[in-house]
Each structure stands twice: as C-alpha cells, then as structure tokens.
Design an enzyme around this catalytic site. Structure first.
Site, short mmCIF file in Angstrom:
data_model
loop_
_atom_site.label_atom_id
_atom_site.label_comp_id
_atom_site.label_asym_id
_atom_site.label_seq_id
_atom_site.Cartn_x
_atom_site.Cartn_y
_atom_site.Cartn_z
N ASN A 127 -5.65 4.27 -7.41
CA ASN A 127 -7.07 4.93 -6.91
C ASN A 127 -8.09 5.15 -7.90
O ASN A 127 -8.42 4.15 -8.71
CB ASN A 127 -6.98 6.01 -6.11
CG ASN A 127 -8.15 6.26 -4.87
OD1 ASN A 127 -8.66 5.29 -4.49
ND2 ASN A 127 -8.35 7.46 -4.76
N ARG A 177 0.74 -1.18 -0.12
CA ARG A 177 -0.07 -0.10 -0.12
C ARG A 177 0.91 1.16 0.11
O ARG A 177 1.90 1.40 0.70
CB ARG A 177 -1.13 -0.14 1.19
CG ARG A 177 -1.74 1.15 1.45
CD ARG A 177 -2.94 1.09 0.11
NE ARG A 177 -4.12 1.90 0.70
CZ ARG A 177 -5.03 2.31 -0.40
NH1 ARG A 177 -4.72 2.23 -1.60
NH2 ARG A 177 -6.09 3.11 0.09
N ASP A 184 -7.61 8.50 0.00
CA ASP A 184 -8.17 7.33 0.49
C ASP A 184 -7.87 7.67 2.23
O ASP A 184 -8.54 6.65 2.95
CB ASP A 184 -7.59 6.04 0.27
CG ASP A 184 -8.39 5.36 -0.84
OD1 ASP A 184 -9.46 6.04 -1.12
OD2 ASP A 184 -7.82 4.29 -1.44
N THR A 221 -9.59 0.11 -9.04
CA THR A 221 -8.68 -0.68 -8.60
C THR A 221 -8.63 -2.06 -9.59
O THR A 221 -9.57 -1.98 -10.65
CB THR A 221 -9.18 -1.26 -7.21
OG1 THR A 221 -9.11 -0.14 -6.45
CG2 THR A 221 -8.07 -2.39 -6.66
N GLY A 275 -13.76 0.54 -5.46
CA GLY A 275 -14.05 1.00 -4.51
C GLY A 275 -14.43 0.42 -3.33
O GLY A 275 -14.07 -0.89 -3.17
#
Length: 553
Positions: free
Chosen positions: A384, A90, A406, A364, A457
């Site tokens: 994103n 991430r 996010d 994604t 999402g």
C-alpha cells in the site's frame, strides 16, 4: 511523437532501446536487479511464472517501500496450455477487525489505518507465489528465494526513488525501533547511493526456502508477529496467519476492438473498470479525435466508472458486485451520457443490469514476463503506501502492509489516495479490501499479444487503459506508448490530474471543455510487453518515469 516522448528521447535516448525485440522471453520491471533475477530464473530452466516470482521476491528487497512478503498481490497467468489462472493474494482483515475500529470516542483516527499495529491486513504474498509456482512453474520456491536473500544480505545501493520515499517517511519509521535500525543511520534516512543491508530479511527468506511457507504462516514468523501485535495494541494473531488462503478466482473477460482482455476480478476494482471504460470508449473513434477531445472523452468515461467503483465494488465474498458493470449493453447506455462538447456532472453511481443477483463469486509495483512456450504473467504486488504500516516485525526484517486503509474506514471518508467507498468496502473480519491493481493480459485470436499493469494507487486503472488505447488504437509499441503524457480522473475529487507534457494548447482546450485541472509533472509507473505475431518477437518496455529495466533473450 508528443511532447513528453520527445523530451524523454532527447534526454535519455537509451530508454527507447526497450523497443529491442526478443524471441525466447521478455521481462519488464521497475528495478534492474529484479529484471536480472528474472533472467537468472529463465537461465535455470524456469518459465515466465518462475521468472515473475523471482523478480517479485527481489523487488521485496530492493523496492521494499512498494511491496514485499509482508503485503499482498494479484496474479493473472495465461499458461502455455491456454488456461487462465487468477490468484488472489490480497491481504485480509484480522479476525478481530470491526467495522468502526478506527472510530474512537466518536471521532475517526485516520492515521491508525495507515501507521502502526492496527494498519495491517494478514499478508498473502507468499501463499499466492507458492500457489502460482506449484500450478504453473518449473522451479522450486527456494530457487528464486535464495538469490534474493543474497542481495538482502550483501546489500544494494538505493536509487533516487527509494531515497526520496525514505526521506518522506523517515519520521514515521523512526517511531518503530526495528524499522529505524534498518532504514535510518544515526536517526537520519539513508541517501541515494548508500548501501542498504537487510540481514534479518535475508534470514527470513532463507528460512522460508528451507522450511516452506509454513514457517511464515504457521511457524516462527507467525509467532513473532502475534507477540509483537499483542504487545503493541494490534490484533493480528497467529491463527489469522495460519488461516490465510489465496483463492483462485474466475477472470474477467471482455473485448475491445477485436481484442480479448483477461484481467483480475474483485477484490480488484482495476479489472472491472479497465474493462468498463474500454467498453464505453468502443463507442467513440478514439484514434481520430483531436488530442483535447480524446482527453475529454476518456476522462468522462473514467468519471462514470469511478462513480460506480465507489458504490458497487468490494470483496465478492462479502459484497454483491454486479457482473453487469462489464456488460457491453451497460457501457452503451453510459456512453450516451457523454457530451462531446462539455464536461458532464456525475452526481452518483449508475445501475448496471441485474445488479440484484448476477454478481461476482495501491503504493504498488507491477511486473510482467512472457516466454516463447506461451506462458504470460501479469503480477501486481503491494504493501500500500510507502513503507506500508512502517512496522518491521523485530527479528524478521519483514515490513508489514497498511492495507486496512484500502477499506472504507468509514463509508464516504476518503483514504490516503482520496478514494471513497460505500458499504460494499466496509471493514469486516476476514474481508479483503478493495484494490485498484489491474494486471491484464490481452489476446488476439486466442493468443496473448499484450500484458500490462501499473503502480500508483487509483491511477493504476487509468494508466493501464491508456497504455492499451495507445497500442490498440494508435498502433504504438510499448516504449512509445508509455512515453505518452497521462491523465486521470477518479470522480471524487472532481478534478482531472494531467501531465504538463501535453502542452499549454491542449491543457487550455481541455479546461475550456469544463474540466478542473490538477497539473502534474508526471505520475505512475506502468510496464508492458507486446508480442508481434508476424515477427514472432517480444517487445518489453518499462516506464520511463521511474528507474527500471526491460530485457529478454
């Protein structure tokens, strides 16, 4: 077979060829070229890990509006020796990030977290790929990078989805000359069927293949990124890139009707809440409920989980995320809150057991691979929103993410997906924003039988759990399960997103139970592989709502 499945079968009978079975390995991705890349990795002697990375790197070329090396990812791997590895790739907030960095003169600039120099977190994708391949793969990173570089250099014909995303984002891409030079022609977005060539991205892939990921994190890419950021009001530095780590995290493990789930822990919220919702649903006879009642019960479970998400979830290195969220006893208490006859208001989060101390140490794409040796991979990757920050670092071809959106840019303020967050997901230097990505592997008697995940999402979470209920509760194979109509509730806003394919009778019944409906033609993109242990065959399937390909040998 429900309405959507029937319509899809009539219009596209070949789609259900995804129920074709394979004995050696299986792949499911959102793009045929990515699936072919995975096949070639297998043919070179690679395993499911190598194949997944090959497919993912290729998606960074042909599906670059969704993911790429300028973004991040989560790996959930069940290796042939039975070990489970969760790798957190991430993105991280730059070291200069501040909690109120998007508040200017007392007013929130909600575009700055989505577009431009301040929108990007430090990308972790390549670090995670290198870690996964070193630990479990058979090939080298160069073996899977170079074929993708060739596609970038020669170009490929963009499909309907790519063209639509490009048209919707063209105005923002045009603000950045390096982005416009790639994705626009004479100021207009490329259209379906036109060839997209990414020469600089090909050079970047080749440089990483030759020099290793150090070229990206500590070499020329880091230098060019830092220079562009400095000149354009950004804050990512070469030191931020050099300091990035892709840690391994302990998997979330839970059970559902005799199956064992292995999924990604925080900063993924997906794994926590797939497990939490299924724990709640175990208290109801899902398979035997009429359609409207089934939608109602699952929706109520979704609401309870997403209310908890908004309050409790964040980067476990910064925020205490209670393990009690996935405890069966907590789910039993939440299940008692569900009224079978009426929608129930969920004013706020609930209190999981031991919340004070027992804590965990979005656009994604998802792909999955599996092989006969016993290697299974669930890989979610993202930049994103469509085309991320819209910024291509000049001379590299790398499109940077907009994952800073996010975070809860201000607690209680919705992000691009209308999700709200609290202090647990507030911005801090080096922190990873909360994600809905939900890569999941399911085992029966200790052996993997299902792998799934999704894109879209917050609907990622609900797509994955609906797929699992259709396979486990209803006995469907993945292709039929993916063709079923979907629904999604994320607590805030208080509305049920639901596909019209359910038909008016069901929609009317669900509305009569007290739900506010937001009807949709379709949403999401889920992939899955199922293994029939009695036949020793893999059944891969890609989502019929989007272009893709499921294949195997």
């Amino acid at each position: 077979m429900r309405v959507l499945a029937a319509l899809i079968l009539l219009a596209h009978p070949a789609l259900f060829a995804a129920d074709a079975a394979f004995s050696r390995h299986a792949i499911a991705t959102v793009h045929p070229l990515a699936t072919e890349a995975a096949q070639k990795a297998f043919e070179k002697g690679g395993n499911a890990v190598d194949a997944a990375i090959a497919a993912g790197l290729t998606l960074g070329v042909v599906d670059g509006h969704n993911s790429g090396i300028g973004g991040g990812c989560f790996f959930v791997i069940r290796a042939a020796d039975g070990t489970v590895t969760c790798i957190d790739g991430r993105e991280m907030a730059p070291s200069g990030a501040k909690r109120d960095m998007y508040v200017i003169d007392g007013k929130l600039d909600d575009e700055a977290s989505k577009t431009g120099a301040l929108a990007s977190g430090v990308p972790g994708y390549l670090k995670a790929c290198a870690s996964a391949q070193k630990k479990h793969g058979k090939l080298k990173l160069a073996d899977v990078l170079l074929p993708a570089a060739e596609i970038a250099e020669k170009g490929f014909a963009i499909d309907t989805v790519y063209a639509r995303k490009l048209a919707a984002t063209a105005t923002k891409l045009a603000k950045f000359p390096s982005s416009a030079a790639i994705f626009l022609k004479n100021g207009k977005p490329l259209e379906k069927g036109q060839i997209l060539v990414q020469s600089d991205l090909a050079k970047t892939y080749r440089a990483v293949a030759e020099n290793g990921i150090e070229w990206f994190y500590g070499g020329e890419f880091a230098r060019k990124t830092a220079e562009w950021m400095s000149a354009n009001g950004g804050m990512m530095t070469a030191e931020d890139l050099a300091g990035y780590q892709a840690p391994e995290r302990e998997a979330i493990r839970s059970q559902y009707r005799g199956y064992d789930l292995v999924t990604m822990p925080p900063p993924s919220s997906g794994g926590v809440h797939v497990a939490q919702i299924l724990n709640i649903l175990e208290h109801f006879p899902i398979r035997h409920l009429r359609e409207s009642s089934r939608v109602h019960v699952i929706t109520e479970a979704m609401k309870l989980a997403f209310a908890d998400r908004a309050h409790w979830l964040g980067d476990p290195d910064f925020a205490p995320v209670p393990r009690g969220l996935v405890e069966p006893g907590y789910a039993a208490e939440l299940a008692k809150k569900i009224d079978l006859d009426h929608a129930t208001a969920v004013p706020s989060h609930n209190m999981p057991p031991h919340w004070e101390g027992d804590v965990f140490g979005k656009h994604t794409t998802f792909l999955c691979t599996a092989d006969a040796e016993g290697n299974w991979v669930a890989l979610n990757q993202t930049i994103n929103t469509a085309f991320g920050s819209k910024v291509v670092i000049p001379g590299t071809g790398v499109l940077l993410n907009d994952e800073m959106d996010d975070f809860a840019v201000q607690p209680g303020i919705p992000n691009a997906f209308k999700l709200v967050g609290a202090e647990a997901n507030a911005i801090a230097p080096g922190k990873r924003p909360l994600s809905s990505m939900s890569p999941t592997i399911v085992l029966k008697d200790g052996k993997p039988v299902i792998v799934t995940g999704a894109a879209g999402g917050p609907t990622i979470i609900t797509q994955a759990l609906l797929l699992l209920t259709h396979i486990i509760d209803d006995g469907m194979l993945p292709a039929e399960a993916l063709a079923q109509p979907r629904f999604h509730h994320q607590w805030n806003p208080d509305e049920l997103k639901i596909e019209k394919a359910f038909g008016q009778a069901t929609l009317t019944s669900v509305r009569a139970l007290g739900h506010k409906l937001a009807e949709s033609e379709s949403f999401g993109a889920c992939q899955a592989i199922y293994f029939d242990r009695s036949k020793q065959l893999f059944f891969p399937a890609n989502d019929p709502r989007v272009p893709g390909k499921a294949d195997g040998r």
